[in-house]
Structure formats: structure tokens, C-alpha cells
Write a protein that holds these residues in place. Sequence first.
Motif, PDB file in Angstrom:
ATOM      1  N   HIS A   5       1.189   4.718  -2.880  1.00  0.00           N
ATOM      2  CA  HIS A   5       1.039   6.146  -2.569  1.00  0.00           C
ATOM      3  C   HIS A   5       2.393   6.840  -2.390  1.00  0.00           C
ATOM      4  O   HIS A   5       2.450   7.935  -1.826  1.00  0.00           O
ATOM      5  CB  HIS A   5       0.196   6.310  -1.301  1.00  0.00           C
ATOM      6  CG  HIS A   5      -1.187   5.755  -1.422  1.00  0.00           C
ATOM      7  ND1 HIS A   5      -2.186   6.397  -2.124  1.00  0.00           N
ATOM      8  CD2 HIS A   5      -1.737   4.590  -0.949  1.00  0.00           C
ATOM      9  CE1 HIS A   5      -3.300   5.675  -2.062  1.00  0.00           C
ATOM     10  NE2 HIS A   5      -3.054   4.577  -1.359  1.00  0.00           N
ATOM     11  N   HIS A  21      -6.364   4.780   7.464  1.00  0.00           N
ATOM     12  CA  HIS A  21      -5.475   5.727   6.787  1.00  0.00           C
ATOM     13  C   HIS A  21      -5.467   5.516   5.273  1.00  0.00           C
ATOM     14  O   HIS A  21      -5.700   6.453   4.498  1.00  0.00           O
ATOM     15  CB  HIS A  21      -4.056   5.581   7.338  1.00  0.00           C
ATOM     16  CG  HIS A  21      -3.041   6.432   6.652  1.00  0.00           C
ATOM     17  ND1 HIS A  21      -3.029   7.808   6.752  1.00  0.00           N
ATOM     18  CD2 HIS A  21      -1.993   6.107   5.833  1.00  0.00           C
ATOM     19  CE1 HIS A  21      -2.029   8.297   6.042  1.00  0.00           C
ATOM     20  NE2 HIS A  21      -1.389   7.283   5.477  1.00  0.00           N
ATOM     21  N   TYR A  22      -5.239   4.274   4.831  1.00  0.00           N
ATOM     22  CA  TYR A  22      -5.162   4.008   3.402  1.00  0.00           C
ATOM     23  C   TYR A  22      -6.534   4.106   2.729  1.00  0.00           C
ATOM     24  O   TYR A  22      -6.637   4.477   1.553  1.00  0.00           O
ATOM     25  CB  TYR A  22      -4.544   2.629   3.161  1.00  0.00           C
ATOM     26  CG  TYR A  22      -3.093   2.568   3.580  1.00  0.00           C
ATOM     27  CD1 TYR A  22      -2.108   3.242   2.861  1.00  0.00           C
ATOM     28  CD2 TYR A  22      -2.715   1.876   4.725  1.00  0.00           C
ATOM     29  CE1 TYR A  22      -0.778   3.215   3.266  1.00  0.00           C
ATOM     30  CE2 TYR A  22      -1.388   1.838   5.134  1.00  0.00           C
ATOM     31  CZ  TYR A  22      -0.429   2.509   4.400  1.00  0.00           C
ATOM     32  OH  TYR A  22       0.880   2.488   4.794  1.00  0.00           O
ATOM     33  N   GLU A  71      -7.461   6.501  -0.441  1.00  0.00           N
ATOM     34  CA  GLU A  71      -8.187   6.076  -1.635  1.00  0.00           C
ATOM     35  C   GLU A  71      -9.383   6.980  -1.909  1.00  0.00           C
ATOM     36  O   GLU A  71      -9.678   7.313  -3.062  1.00  0.00           O
ATOM     37  CB  GLU A  71      -8.657   4.625  -1.471  1.00  0.00           C
ATOM     38  CG  GLU A  71      -7.548   3.597  -1.359  1.00  0.00           C
ATOM     39  CD  GLU A  71      -6.821   3.387  -2.673  1.00  0.00           C
ATOM     40  OE1 GLU A  71      -7.336   3.831  -3.718  1.00  0.00           O
ATOM     41  OE2 GLU A  71      -5.721   2.791  -2.653  1.00  0.00           O
ATOM     42  N   ALA A 125       0.835  -1.218   0.000  1.00  0.00           N
ATOM     43  CA  ALA A 125       0.000   0.000   0.000  1.00  0.00           C
ATOM     44  C   ALA A 125       0.860   1.255   0.000  1.00  0.00           C
ATOM     45  O   ALA A 125       0.513   2.255  -0.624  1.00  0.00           O
ATOM     46  CB  ALA A 125      -0.920  -0.012   1.217  1.00  0.00           C
TER      47      ALA A 125
END
Length: 243
Positions: A28, A52-53, A57, A24
Motif C-alpha cells: 500500500h 487496518h490492512y 483491502e 503489507a
Amino acid sequence: MLATVLTPLRLIFSKFVESYYSIAMRKHDMVPDHSFFEGLVACVAAIAPKDHYKNLEEGSIVLKKSKTFSFCEEGVHFEGECTPVKSDIVIFGTGFNGDQKIKDMFTSEYFRSIVVGSTSTTVPLYRECIHPKIPQLAVIGYSESLTNIYTTELMSKWISHFMDGGFRLPGVREMQRDVLEWEKFMKRYSRDYFRRSCVGIVHIWYNDQLCQDMGCNPRRKKGFFSELFEPYGPCDYVNLHPK
């Protein structure tokens, strides 16, 4: 001998964590230059906040890498960006300059020059608390660990016991030798990050040193197998009884 034989496991574990969690992060552009193990040694590893991820997104969190930025009427303008990031509130997460704060406590140029050492050395604090040449000053909480709160509490108990006459500090040269041993450890495992004062991966060993200084038994578990296999935590140091 066991630690030496199992050394390859450290590398395997570090590489596994990097390969798994960087999936992940790579998407980013968040993968750091240092390894996972170096991050642990220097206490620069962080736990991502919940969702957070997912927020990345969805676009509710926007990551920007820029050496400079400026404010404009709509929000913040980043170097290399044509349009500004619209924002009503800007929070500066600038960190803390601990070295400078320690220096600023002194008016003496001599003390200011020795208290944090040079850029090529670690900050020379014996037991991460006392400068060998300035034993009248105790610094609590400068060194970091994986659990800062109870590390700081143990430091405070160690200082209190020392001030109460529970033990005496060794000589200046002996304290300096001890500081150098910690410096060698940091330089050995963390490349450019060795100056950061961190006891993260040797936390139990560090606690043992403080306990031994205070005359407490460093083995805090009940039973041989508990000592070998159960993890140590804050509860193990609640009832310290210095001699």
C-alpha cells in the motif's frame, strides 16, 4: 561491555521487523524512509489500528499522498487526481506544534529565542522538564516515550518534589552539559529525527534519573532475577517514597 557486544542484535532485530511488517506496508506504499530503529528512537513508530490492512483491502480506508488538496462540492480534490474523493466529513489530523506553543508562553524576545533552541539542536530541557536558564518554568509532557501517561506522571512527581524542597537543581552549566549529552544520543541514533524529544528506548534509565533525584531507590523490583529479567511498567512506580 555486554551492551556493546550485543550491538549487532539491534540491527538484526530492526531489519527483521522491517522485512516482516513492510510486506503489507509495501503493498500500500506505506513504507517510511527511516528505519524501524530510528522510528523507535524518535518516537515516530506507530501501532496500526485493528483491521487496518483489512479495511484497506476492502476499500473502506483509502490512502492518498498529496502535498496539496482543496475542497469541492463532492468532497476533497487531491493534487494530481482527476476525480475528487467523495466525503461528507473531513477530519484534520494535523498534529501539534509543541515548540511554538512553548515559545508563545513568553512575551520576552530573549526567552522566546532560547526556550526551544535552534533547528540544529534538541529542545534544551533538563530532565526533559526545565530549561537551565528559565528554572521558574516547568514543561510537563513535552518529551514522549512508549508509555506517555506514566512518564508524565513521574515528571509531575519530580516537579512536585522539587517545589517542596526535596532537592535542588544543579548549576546552569551542569544542566546544560546534561542536555548536550542527551542531544549527542539523539543525533547519534536518529539522523534527521533527533530534534524530536523522545526517551522511548532509554525509558528505564530516564526513570532511574528521576528516582535518584527524588531520593528513591531506582531498583523497583523484588529480587535480583526480577530486576534483570522482568519488564518495568507503571505499577513499579506507584509507591514512590522520596526521602
